[in-house]
Design a protein around this motif. Structure first.
Motif, PDB file in Angstrom:
ATOM      1  N   LYS A  94       6.839  -8.085  -2.211  1.00  0.00           N
ATOM      2  CA  LYS A  94       7.045  -7.178  -3.353  1.00  0.00           C
ATOM      3  C   LYS A  94       5.713  -6.864  -4.029  1.00  0.00           C
ATOM      4  O   LYS A  94       4.839  -7.712  -4.127  1.00  0.00           O
ATOM      5  CB  LYS A  94       8.008  -7.803  -4.354  1.00  0.00           C
ATOM      6  CG  LYS A  94       9.421  -7.922  -3.824  1.00  0.00           C
ATOM      7  CD  LYS A  94      10.368  -8.423  -4.877  1.00  0.00           C
ATOM      8  CE  LYS A  94      11.799  -8.410  -4.423  1.00  0.00           C
ATOM      9  NZ  LYS A  94      12.100  -9.048  -3.187  1.00  0.00           N
ATOM     10  N   ARG A  95       5.604  -5.646  -4.492  1.00  0.00           N
ATOM     11  CA  ARG A  95       4.404  -5.240  -5.243  1.00  0.00           C
ATOM     12  C   ARG A  95       4.467  -5.823  -6.646  1.00  0.00           C
ATOM     13  O   ARG A  95       5.521  -6.279  -7.099  1.00  0.00           O
ATOM     14  CB  ARG A  95       4.328  -3.722  -5.308  1.00  0.00           C
ATOM     15  CG  ARG A  95       4.113  -3.110  -3.956  1.00  0.00           C
ATOM     16  CD  ARG A  95       4.057  -1.612  -4.063  1.00  0.00           C
ATOM     17  NE  ARG A  95       3.790  -1.067  -2.747  1.00  0.00           N
ATOM     18  CZ  ARG A  95       3.327   0.139  -2.542  1.00  0.00           C
ATOM     19  NH1 ARG A  95       3.093   0.944  -3.562  1.00  0.00           N
ATOM     20  NH2 ARG A  95       3.112   0.566  -1.329  1.00  0.00           N
ATOM     21  N   LEU A  96       3.336  -5.781  -7.320  1.00  0.00           N
ATOM     22  CA  LEU A  96       3.231  -6.376  -8.655  1.00  0.00           C
ATOM     23  C   LEU A  96       4.274  -5.800  -9.616  1.00  0.00           C
ATOM     24  O   LEU A  96       4.922  -6.547 -10.359  1.00  0.00           O
ATOM     25  CB  LEU A  96       1.814  -6.185  -9.215  1.00  0.00           C
ATOM     26  CG  LEU A  96       1.526  -6.863 -10.551  1.00  0.00           C
ATOM     27  CD1 LEU A  96       1.705  -8.376 -10.446  1.00  0.00           C
ATOM     28  CD2 LEU A  96       0.123  -6.532 -11.018  1.00  0.00           C
ATOM     29  N   HIS A 100       7.176  -7.870 -11.666  1.00  0.00           N
ATOM     30  CA  HIS A 100       7.348  -7.815 -13.125  1.00  0.00           C
ATOM     31  C   HIS A 100       8.770  -7.399 -13.483  1.00  0.00           C
ATOM     32  O   HIS A 100       9.361  -7.935 -14.429  1.00  0.00           O
ATOM     33  CB  HIS A 100       6.322  -6.875 -13.751  1.00  0.00           C
ATOM     34  CG  HIS A 100       4.958  -7.475 -13.838  1.00  0.00           C
ATOM     35  ND1 HIS A 100       4.179  -7.373 -14.966  1.00  0.00           N
ATOM     36  CD2 HIS A 100       4.227  -8.191 -12.951  1.00  0.00           C
ATOM     37  CE1 HIS A 100       3.035  -8.000 -14.767  1.00  0.00           C
ATOM     38  NE2 HIS A 100       3.041  -8.499 -13.549  1.00  0.00           N
ATOM     39  N   ARG A 101       9.305  -6.465 -12.732  1.00  0.00           N
ATOM     40  CA  ARG A 101      10.685  -6.032 -12.975  1.00  0.00           C
ATOM     41  C   ARG A 101      11.670  -7.175 -12.730  1.00  0.00           C
ATOM     42  O   ARG A 101      12.659  -7.313 -13.445  1.00  0.00           O
ATOM     43  CB  ARG A 101      11.034  -4.824 -12.107  1.00  0.00           C
ATOM     44  CG  ARG A 101      10.390  -3.553 -12.602  1.00  0.00           C
ATOM     45  CD  ARG A 101      10.735  -2.373 -11.735  1.00  0.00           C
ATOM     46  NE  ARG A 101      10.151  -1.157 -12.274  1.00  0.00           N
ATOM     47  CZ  ARG A 101       9.897  -0.075 -11.559  1.00  0.00           C
ATOM     48  NH1 ARG A 101      10.206  -0.035 -10.273  1.00  0.00           N
ATOM     49  NH2 ARG A 101       9.360   0.985 -12.120  1.00  0.00           N
ATOM     50  N   SER A 106      15.340 -10.942 -15.081  1.00  0.00           N
ATOM     51  CA  SER A 106      15.777 -12.334 -15.211  1.00  0.00           C
ATOM     52  C   SER A 106      15.894 -12.750 -16.674  1.00  0.00           C
ATOM     53  O   SER A 106      16.622 -13.672 -17.009  1.00  0.00           O
ATOM     54  CB  SER A 106      14.800 -13.267 -14.501  1.00  0.00           C
ATOM     55  OG  SER A 106      14.773 -12.983 -13.126  1.00  0.00           O
ATOM     56  N   LEU A 107      15.156 -12.064 -17.523  1.00  0.00           N
ATOM     57  CA  LEU A 107      15.160 -12.357 -18.967  1.00  0.00           C
ATOM     58  C   LEU A 107      15.894 -11.260 -19.751  1.00  0.00           C
ATOM     59  O   LEU A 107      15.586 -11.029 -20.926  1.00  0.00           O
ATOM     60  CB  LEU A 107      13.722 -12.493 -19.483  1.00  0.00           C
ATOM     61  CG  LEU A 107      12.908 -13.635 -18.906  1.00  0.00           C
ATOM     62  CD1 LEU A 107      11.456 -13.535 -19.362  1.00  0.00           C
ATOM     63  CD2 LEU A 107      13.502 -14.972 -19.312  1.00  0.00           C
ATOM     64  N   ILE A 114      12.916 -10.654 -27.726  1.00  0.00           N
ATOM     65  CA  ILE A 114      11.475 -10.819 -27.505  1.00  0.00           C
ATOM     66  C   ILE A 114      10.783  -9.485 -27.752  1.00  0.00           C
ATOM     67  O   ILE A 114      11.213  -8.456 -27.244  1.00  0.00           O
ATOM     68  CB  ILE A 114      11.203 -11.315 -26.068  1.00  0.00           C
ATOM     69  CG1 ILE A 114      11.764 -12.720 -25.872  1.00  0.00           C
ATOM     70  CG2 ILE A 114       9.712 -11.299 -25.773  1.00  0.00           C
ATOM     71  CD1 ILE A 114      11.664 -13.238 -24.442  1.00  0.00           C
ATOM     72  N   HIS A 115       9.696  -9.519 -28.511  1.00  0.00           N
ATOM     73  CA  HIS A 115       8.965  -8.285 -28.821  1.00  0.00           C
ATOM     74  C   HIS A 115       7.813  -8.039 -27.851  1.00  0.00           C
ATOM     75  O   HIS A 115       7.419  -6.905 -27.635  1.00  0.00           O
ATOM     76  CB  HIS A 115       8.434  -8.321 -30.251  1.00  0.00           C
ATOM     77  CG  HIS A 115       9.527  -8.393 -31.259  1.00  0.00           C
ATOM     78  ND1 HIS A 115      10.341  -7.331 -31.569  1.00  0.00           N
ATOM     79  CD2 HIS A 115       9.969  -9.417 -32.026  1.00  0.00           C
ATOM     80  CE1 HIS A 115      11.227  -7.700 -32.477  1.00  0.00           C
ATOM     81  NE2 HIS A 115      11.033  -8.960 -32.760  1.00  0.00           N
ATOM     82  N   ALA A 116       7.253  -9.126 -27.292  1.00  0.00           N
ATOM     83  CA  ALA A 116       6.121  -8.974 -26.376  1.00  0.00           C
ATOM     84  C   ALA A 116       6.219 -10.025 -25.275  1.00  0.00           C
ATOM     85  O   ALA A 116       6.399 -11.204 -25.543  1.00  0.00           O
ATOM     86  CB  ALA A 116       4.810  -9.132 -27.133  1.00  0.00           C
ATOM     87  N   LEU A 117       6.092  -9.557 -24.031  1.00  0.00           N
ATOM     88  CA  LEU A 117       6.099 -10.447 -22.884  1.00  0.00           C
ATOM     89  C   LEU A 117       4.890 -10.113 -22.032  1.00  0.00           C
ATOM     90  O   LEU A 117       4.766  -9.003 -21.527  1.00  0.00           O
ATOM     91  CB  LEU A 117       7.386 -10.275 -22.064  1.00  0.00           C
ATOM     92  CG  LEU A 117       7.495 -11.142 -20.814  1.00  0.00           C
ATOM     93  CD1 LEU A 117       7.588 -12.620 -21.207  1.00  0.00           C
ATOM     94  CD2 LEU A 117       8.704 -10.738 -19.997  1.00  0.00           C
ATOM     95  N   SER A 118       3.993 -11.075 -21.907  1.00  0.00           N
ATOM     96  CA  SER A 118       2.794 -10.883 -21.100  1.00  0.00           C
ATOM     97  C   SER A 118       2.935 -11.718 -19.832  1.00  0.00           C
ATOM     98  O   SER A 118       2.970 -12.947 -19.891  1.00  0.00           O
ATOM     99  CB  SER A 118       1.566 -11.329 -21.900  1.00  0.00           C
ATOM    100  OG  SER A 118       0.419 -11.259 -21.096  1.00  0.00           O
TER     101      SER A 118
END
Length: 141
Positions: A94-96, A100-101, A106-107, A114-118
């Motif tokens: 899988k590509r990056l 991330h998706r 999953s979350l 959540i306001h920010a996920l890095s």
């Protein structure tokens, strides 16, 4: 007939009756105000709870079965911002962006709060191994 029977809820006719009526009304109003404040406080406490680091770890572990997972609460404990480093076999091929998706899906429930996920790293086990080996082979500066 003038003994006051049946006048319990009628309009106060004397000054002393008026003061008792207003005292009673003040007490009732204070109770209502106190209950409203308690409800508001409970609501604020529920909102402040947010998402915990453990909830994020649990969701990612159950859905992506990571070989390595690091979750850092970057919000200072309120659960509004997280940094994640994750290694999973499910990222193979899988590509990056797809990785991330996968993490975001999953979350899904947690992301509502959540306001920010890095996502610092989303690697396959092989990529993780290579990265670890290259860090060990680099001489300390």
């Amino acid at each position: 007939m003038g003994s006051g029977v049946g006048l319990k809820y009628s309009r106060p006719s004397r000054i002393s009756d008026l003061s008792r009526f207003s005292q009673r009304q003040r007490v009732v109003n204070e109770r209502k105000l106190r209950r409203e404040r308690e409800r508001e406080k409970e609501k604020e406490e529920e909102e402040e709870m947010g998402v915990t680091k453990e909830q994020v770890k649990s969701s990612l572990t159950s859905k992506l079965n990571p070989a390595h997972l690091e979750v850092i609460d970057t919000s200072g404990g309120c659960g509004a911002s997280f940094a994640i480093e994750i290694v999973s076999e499910q990222f193979e091929g899988k590509r990056l962006l797809e990785r991330h998706r996968l993490v975001n899906s999953s979350l899904e429930e947690e992301m509502k709060e959540i306001h920010a996920l890095s996502i610092k790293k989303a690697l396959t086990p092989e990529q993780w191994k290579q990265q670890q080996e290259s860090q060990v082979s680099k001489p300390a500066a």
